[in-house]
Scaffold this motif. Structure first.
Motif, PDB file in Angstrom:
ATOM      1  N   LEU A   1     -94.969 -10.244  -1.061  1.00  0.00           N
ATOM      2  CA  LEU A   1     -94.541 -10.745   0.239  1.00  0.00           C
ATOM      3  C   LEU A   1     -93.027 -10.713   0.415  1.00  0.00           C
ATOM      4  O   LEU A   1     -92.541 -10.775   1.547  1.00  0.00           O
ATOM      5  CB  LEU A   1     -95.090 -12.150   0.475  1.00  0.00           C
TER       6      LEU A   1
ATOM      7  N   SER B   1     -95.374 -13.207   8.292  1.00  0.00           N
ATOM      8  CA  SER B   1     -96.385 -13.865   9.121  1.00  0.00           C
ATOM      9  C   SER B   1     -97.489 -12.900   9.524  1.00  0.00           C
ATOM     10  O   SER B   1     -98.675 -13.246   9.477  1.00  0.00           O
ATOM     11  CB  SER B   1     -95.749 -14.486  10.360  1.00  0.00           C
TER      12      SER B   1
ATOM     13  N   LEU C   1     -99.640 -12.174   6.445  1.00  0.00           N
ATOM     14  CA  LEU C   1    -100.542 -13.289   6.169  1.00  0.00           C
ATOM     15  C   LEU C   1    -101.686 -13.322   7.183  1.00  0.00           C
ATOM     16  O   LEU C   1    -102.824 -13.659   6.838  1.00  0.00           O
ATOM     17  CB  LEU C   1     -99.773 -14.611   6.177  1.00  0.00           C
TER      18      LEU C   1
ATOM     19  N   SER D   1    -105.566 -13.229   6.145  1.00  0.00           N
ATOM     20  CA  SER D   1    -106.522 -14.270   6.538  1.00  0.00           C
ATOM     21  C   SER D   1    -107.721 -13.682   7.276  1.00  0.00           C
ATOM     22  O   SER D   1    -108.842 -14.173   7.139  1.00  0.00           O
ATOM     23  CB  SER D   1    -105.849 -15.355   7.376  1.00  0.00           C
TER      24      SER D   1
ATOM     25  N   THR E   1     -91.336 -18.163   1.516  1.00  0.00           N
ATOM     26  CA  THR E   1     -92.736 -17.788   1.673  1.00  0.00           C
ATOM     27  C   THR E   1     -93.673 -18.986   1.716  1.00  0.00           C
ATOM     28  O   THR E   1     -94.616 -19.006   2.517  1.00  0.00           O
ATOM     29  CB  THR E   1     -93.139 -16.824   0.542  1.00  0.00           C
TER      30      THR E   1
ATOM     31  N   LEU F   1     -96.246 -19.810   4.690  1.00  0.00           N
ATOM     32  CA  LEU F   1     -97.673 -19.963   4.440  1.00  0.00           C
ATOM     33  C   LEU F   1     -98.184 -21.316   4.922  1.00  0.00           C
ATOM     34  O   LEU F   1     -99.240 -21.408   5.553  1.00  0.00           O
ATOM     35  CB  LEU F   1     -97.950 -19.787   2.945  1.00  0.00           C
TER      36      LEU F   1
ATOM     37  N   CYS G   1     -98.794 -21.437   8.622  1.00  0.00           N
ATOM     38  CA  CYS G   1     -99.872 -20.572   9.106  1.00  0.00           C
ATOM     39  C   CYS G   1    -101.105 -21.415   9.430  1.00  0.00           C
ATOM     40  O   CYS G   1    -101.588 -22.139   8.573  1.00  0.00           O
ATOM     41  CB  CYS G   1    -100.233 -19.569   8.014  1.00  0.00           C
TER      42      CYS G   1
END
Length: 128
Positions: free
Chosen positions: A30, A37, A40, A44, A89, A93, A96
């Motif tokens: 990452l 973003s 991620l 997801s 990071t 995260l 998110c």
């Protein structure tokens, strides 16, 4: 219990990957992606709801170390394939909405003072 692996690259995580994986493991990646973003978000979507995202990354330090990392990050990006020394990071995260961070540990790796500290942990994908 059978375990099946898949070495899919982040760039290959598309709509055809949606809900395909029980877990995704990301290790020291990452720091080098263009948009954390967005990456991620792709991760997801690729993991089944309730599935896991396991991570190990280096992040921005605090105090003088963080200031030095901020200063050296542009050079690091050129010489180390886009690696940003100063990514936050874990904060990204945690913000998110598609992940619930279940465990995160901050630690140092001997001999890696410039790319330190490190974080490792796992997050659960939240059903949308």
């Amino acid at each position: 219990v059978g375990v099946q692996g898949d070495d899919t690259c982040l760039e290959e995580l598309t709509t055809t990957s949606e809900g395909k994986f029980d877990a995704v493991v990301c290790s020291l990646v990452l720091c080098s992606v263009n948009d954390v973003s967005a990456t991620l978000g792709r991760i997801s979507k690729s993991v089944k709801p309730g599935g896991r995202f396991l991570f190990w990354e280096h992040v921005r330090g605090t105090g003088l170390q963080g200031i030095v990392q901020d200063s050296l990050s542009p050079l690091q990006q050129v010489v180390a394939d886009g690696c940003h020394l100063n990514r936050q990071t874990l904060k990204t995260l945690q913000s998110c909405k598609t992940f619930s961070v279940d465990s995160a540990e901050t630690f140092l790796v001997d001999g890696a003072s410039l790319i330190a500290p490190h974080i490792s942990g796992f997050a659960t994908v939240i059903e949308a």
